[in-house]
Design a protein around this motif. Sequence first.
Motif, PDB file in Angstrom:
ATOM      1  N   VAL A  96      62.247  73.930  36.423  1.00  0.00           N
ATOM      2  CA  VAL A  96      62.486  75.016  37.384  1.00  0.00           C
ATOM      3  C   VAL A  96      61.886  74.612  38.724  1.00  0.00           C
ATOM      4  CG1 VAL A  96      62.127  77.455  37.901  1.00  0.00           C
ATOM      5  CG2 VAL A  96      62.405  76.711  35.522  1.00  0.00           C
ATOM      6  N   GLY A  97      62.667  74.774  39.779  1.00  0.00           N
ATOM      7  CA  GLY A  97      62.178  74.556  41.139  1.00  0.00           C
ATOM      8  C   GLY A  97      62.133  75.878  41.888  1.00  0.00           C
ATOM      9  N   SER A  98      61.126  76.035  42.751  1.00  0.00           N
ATOM     10  CA  SER A  98      60.942  77.314  43.439  1.00  0.00           C
ATOM     11  C   SER A  98      60.637  77.091  44.917  1.00  0.00           C
ATOM     12  CB  SER A  98      59.815  78.124  42.786  1.00  0.00           C
ATOM     13  OG  SER A  98      58.600  77.384  42.828  1.00  0.00           O
ATOM     14  N   VAL A  99      60.792  78.161  45.682  1.00  0.00           N
ATOM     15  CA  VAL A  99      60.492  78.181  47.113  1.00  0.00           C
ATOM     16  C   VAL A  99      59.715  79.450  47.399  1.00  0.00           C
ATOM     17  CG1 VAL A  99      61.439  78.190  49.442  1.00  0.00           C
ATOM     18  CG2 VAL A  99      62.579  76.873  47.646  1.00  0.00           C
ATOM     19  N   ILE A 100      58.639  79.336  48.188  1.00  0.00           N
ATOM     20  CA  ILE A 100      57.810  80.479  48.513  1.00  0.00           C
ATOM     21  C   ILE A 100      57.779  80.665  50.031  1.00  0.00           C
ATOM     22  CG2 ILE A 100      55.720  79.054  48.473  1.00  0.00           C
ATOM     23  CD1 ILE A 100      54.149  81.517  47.657  1.00  0.00           C
ATOM     24  N   GLN A 123      49.363  75.360  43.552  1.00  0.00           N
ATOM     25  CA  GLN A 123      48.920  75.440  42.166  1.00  0.00           C
ATOM     26  C   GLN A 123      49.039  76.854  41.611  1.00  0.00           C
ATOM     27  OE1 GLN A 123      48.192  72.794  40.306  1.00  0.00           O
ATOM     28  NE2 GLN A 123      48.672  71.540  42.104  1.00  0.00           N
ATOM     29  N   LEU A 124      48.761  77.855  42.436  1.00  0.00           N
ATOM     30  CA  LEU A 124      48.882  79.239  41.988  1.00  0.00           C
ATOM     31  C   LEU A 124      50.344  79.580  41.678  1.00  0.00           C
ATOM     32  CD1 LEU A 124      47.401  81.938  41.547  1.00  0.00           C
ATOM     33  CD2 LEU A 124      47.905  82.495  43.929  1.00  0.00           C
ATOM     34  N   THR A 125      51.248  79.095  42.498  1.00  0.00           N
ATOM     35  CA  THR A 125      52.680  79.363  42.267  1.00  0.00           C
ATOM     36  C   THR A 125      53.151  78.714  40.981  1.00  0.00           C
ATOM     37  OG1 THR A 125      53.052  79.484  44.663  1.00  0.00           O
ATOM     38  CG2 THR A 125      54.976  79.137  43.260  1.00  0.00           C
ATOM     39  N   MET A 126      52.805  77.457  40.752  1.00  0.00           N
ATOM     40  CA  MET A 126      53.250  76.775  39.539  1.00  0.00           C
ATOM     41  C   MET A 126      52.682  77.431  38.286  1.00  0.00           C
ATOM     42  SD  MET A 126      53.078  72.755  40.607  1.00  0.00           S
ATOM     43  CE  MET A 126      54.143  72.102  41.901  1.00  0.00           C
ATOM     44  N   THR A 127      51.420  77.820  38.332  1.00  0.00           N
ATOM     45  CA  THR A 127      50.792  78.439  37.159  1.00  0.00           C
ATOM     46  C   THR A 127      51.453  79.767  36.809  1.00  0.00           C
ATOM     47  OG1 THR A 127      48.692  77.392  37.734  1.00  0.00           O
ATOM     48  CG2 THR A 127      48.622  79.233  36.189  1.00  0.00           C
ATOM     49  N   ASN A 128      51.646  80.605  37.802  1.00  0.00           N
ATOM     50  CA  ASN A 128      52.267  81.910  37.540  1.00  0.00           C
ATOM     51  C   ASN A 128      53.746  81.771  37.192  1.00  0.00           C
ATOM     52  OD1 ASN A 128      50.308  84.333  38.289  1.00  0.00           O
ATOM     53  ND2 ASN A 128      49.892  82.677  39.728  1.00  0.00           N
ATOM     54  N   VAL A 132      55.263  83.554  33.894  1.00  0.00           N
ATOM     55  CA  VAL A 132      56.389  84.501  33.937  1.00  0.00           C
ATOM     56  C   VAL A 132      57.559  83.982  33.110  1.00  0.00           C
ATOM     57  CG1 VAL A 132      58.080  85.604  35.449  1.00  0.00           C
ATOM     58  CG2 VAL A 132      55.698  85.462  36.158  1.00  0.00           C
ATOM     59  N   MET A 133      57.875  82.696  33.226  1.00  0.00           N
ATOM     60  CA  MET A 133      58.994  82.142  32.470  1.00  0.00           C
ATOM     61  C   MET A 133      58.700  82.124  30.971  1.00  0.00           C
ATOM     62  SD  MET A 133      61.352  81.379  34.697  1.00  0.00           S
ATOM     63  CE  MET A 133      62.422  80.154  33.975  1.00  0.00           C
ATOM     64  N   GLY A 134      57.441  81.997  30.592  1.00  0.00           N
ATOM     65  CA  GLY A 134      57.092  81.998  29.178  1.00  0.00           C
ATOM     66  C   GLY A 134      57.270  83.346  28.518  1.00  0.00           C
ATOM     67  N   GLU A 135      57.358  84.410  29.282  1.00  0.00           N
ATOM     68  CA  GLU A 135      57.560  85.746  28.720  1.00  0.00           C
ATOM     69  C   GLU A 135      59.041  86.068  28.508  1.00  0.00           C
ATOM     70  OE1 GLU A 135      55.727  88.355  31.456  1.00  0.00           O
ATOM     71  OE2 GLU A 135      53.666  87.712  30.971  1.00  0.00           O
ATOM     72  N   LEU A 136      59.936  85.226  28.986  1.00  0.00           N
ATOM     73  CA  LEU A 136      61.366  85.491  28.919  1.00  0.00           C
ATOM     74  C   LEU A 136      62.068  84.478  28.026  1.00  0.00           C
ATOM     75  CD1 LEU A 136      62.006  86.146  32.720  1.00  0.00           C
ATOM     76  CD2 LEU A 136      61.530  87.843  30.947  1.00  0.00           C
ATOM     77  N   THR A 137      63.191  84.889  27.457  1.00  0.00           N
ATOM     78  CA  THR A 137      64.014  83.986  26.673  1.00  0.00           C
ATOM     79  C   THR A 137      64.920  83.176  27.599  1.00  0.00           C
ATOM     80  OG1 THR A 137      65.755  85.647  26.380  1.00  0.00           O
ATOM     81  CG2 THR A 137      63.997  85.588  24.729  1.00  0.00           C
ATOM     82  N   ARG A 145      67.108  86.369  37.501  1.00  0.00           N
ATOM     83  CA  ARG A 145      66.381  85.692  38.581  1.00  0.00           C
ATOM     84  C   ARG A 145      65.684  86.691  39.492  1.00  0.00           C
ATOM     85  NH1 ARG A 145      69.038  80.208  40.988  1.00  0.00           N
ATOM     86  NH2 ARG A 145      69.360  79.108  39.014  1.00  0.00           N
ATOM     87  N   GLU A 146      66.346  87.800  39.756  1.00  0.00           N
ATOM     88  CA  GLU A 146      65.734  88.790  40.645  1.00  0.00           C
ATOM     89  C   GLU A 146      64.455  89.351  40.034  1.00  0.00           C
ATOM     90  OE1 GLU A 146      65.276  90.770  44.120  1.00  0.00           O
ATOM     91  OE2 GLU A 146      66.839  89.297  43.627  1.00  0.00           O
ATOM     92  N   THR A 147      64.458  89.565  38.726  1.00  0.00           N
ATOM     93  CA  THR A 147      63.251  90.060  38.049  1.00  0.00           C
ATOM     94  C   THR A 147      62.128  89.029  38.130  1.00  0.00           C
ATOM     95  OG1 THR A 147      64.642  91.325  36.523  1.00  0.00           O
ATOM     96  CG2 THR A 147      62.355  90.942  35.870  1.00  0.00           C
ATOM     97  N   ILE A 148      62.452  87.759  37.910  1.00  0.00           N
ATOM     98  CA  ILE A 148      61.442  86.699  37.999  1.00  0.00           C
ATOM     99  C   ILE A 148      60.888  86.602  39.413  1.00  0.00           C
ATOM    100  CG2 ILE A 148      61.057  84.222  37.726  1.00  0.00           C
ATOM    101  CD1 ILE A 148      63.281  84.223  35.623  1.00  0.00           C
ATOM    102  N   ASN A 149      61.761  86.666  40.401  1.00  0.00           N
ATOM    103  CA  ASN A 149      61.297  86.593  41.793  1.00  0.00           C
ATOM    104  C   ASN A 149      60.356  87.734  42.139  1.00  0.00           C
ATOM    105  OD1 ASN A 149      62.977  84.373  42.041  1.00  0.00           O
ATOM    106  ND2 ASN A 149      64.646  85.527  42.976  1.00  0.00           N
ATOM    107  N   THR A 150      60.686  88.932  41.681  1.00  0.00           N
ATOM    108  CA  THR A 150      59.841  90.098  41.984  1.00  0.00           C
ATOM    109  C   THR A 150      58.467  89.973  41.328  1.00  0.00           C
ATOM    110  OG1 THR A 150      61.824  91.475  42.145  1.00  0.00           O
ATOM    111  CG2 THR A 150      59.717  92.604  41.879  1.00  0.00           C
ATOM    112  N   LYS A 151      58.453  89.533  40.045  1.00  0.00           N
ATOM    113  CA  LYS A 151      57.167  89.374  39.352  1.00  0.00           C
ATOM    114  C   LYS A 151      56.301  88.319  40.028  1.00  0.00           C
ATOM    115  CE  LYS A 151      58.590  90.826  34.708  1.00  0.00           C
ATOM    116  NZ  LYS A 151      58.703  90.406  33.288  1.00  0.00           N
ATOM    117  N   LEU A 152      56.896  87.182  40.374  1.00  0.00           N
ATOM    118  CA  LEU A 152      56.127  86.131  41.039  1.00  0.00           C
ATOM    119  C   LEU A 152      55.584  86.593  42.386  1.00  0.00           C
ATOM    120  CD1 LEU A 152      58.194  82.886  40.317  1.00  0.00           C
ATOM    121  CD2 LEU A 152      55.876  83.403  39.554  1.00  0.00           C
TER     122      LEU A 152
END
Length: 336
Positions: A96-100, A123-128, A132-137, A145-152
């Motif tokens: 997974v790649g992300s942008v903050i 490091q904080l972004t990668m850890t969280n 978050v991804m570990g809680e989802l199937t 994706r919108e739910t993951i973005n909001t949680k992060l």
Amino acid sequence: MPFVLVALVVVAFIVLVTGIKTVPQGKVMVIERLGKYYKTATSGLNILVPFLDSPRPLEMRTAQKITRTSQVDLREQVMGFETVQVITHDNVTMEVGSVIYYQIIDPVKAMYQVENLALAIEQLTMTNLRNVMGELTLDQTLTSRETINTKLRTVLDEATEKWGVKVTRVELREIEPPAIIKTAMAKQMTAERERRAEVTKAEGDKAAAILQAEGEKVSRVLRAEAERDSSIALAEGRKQAAILDAAGKAEATRLVFDAVNRSGASPQVLAMRYMEVLQDFAKSGNKMLVPYEAISGIGTLMGLKEALTEAAPSGSSSSQLAKPPPVPVGIPIKRE
């Protein structure tokens, strides 16, 4: 003496130049005096005391590189991260790649509350992200994706508040499942499309059959109504034809009767006409003619028969009586 004066002027000029700092719009400088926070230099012209005041550098991440700068950018900044491996709730490993997107609100906290702001945010972004991804199937990660973005964003904003940083947005740049998962997903998608095609075809056939049945029903109703109207029209036509025919015959009879009465025809003329009509009937063949004058005699014989029938004893059979002559009529009778 003049040489010393010139040297002092040059030194004063250098000191004055080094003490003048210009800060661009949207940026600030954190000034330290003798190693201690002194003030925050805002945009514009700022005068520092040489050898006493100095700007504190800040490590910032730009284009995947960490650079040291004396100016703190207060504008919204973007920080992209390389893909990291995460494990979903159903034990599927993916990259997974992300942008903050973040903004420094308090430059003093960004300087003194964390040692390396860029590294801490990364490091904080990668850890969280892993949490978050570990809680989802797998299916949830691909469709939520919108739910993951909001949680992060919520987690990172709470964690970076004490650093003087405001996290505005977090976006998942890419989600890359393993090759075997891609193959299974492709097969599933193909099967789903085929199922939808079959369902659509079945619904189309059903709708076509319904429309065809409704069309046949309407056609039969219209055909029955047309036949009914046609029968009514034919009956009305026959009725009108019969009425007109009867009216024509009545009118013809009346005209003949009036013509006979007006002409004053004698019995001899009528008898001659009667004989001509009998001759015409005789020419057609297979017919028996009974003269009109024999009707009275035949009537007498019929009366005699009735009298003999009444006078005969009860034990006698009616078969012993003579058979009556044929029914007298004044019209041709067809022979069998």
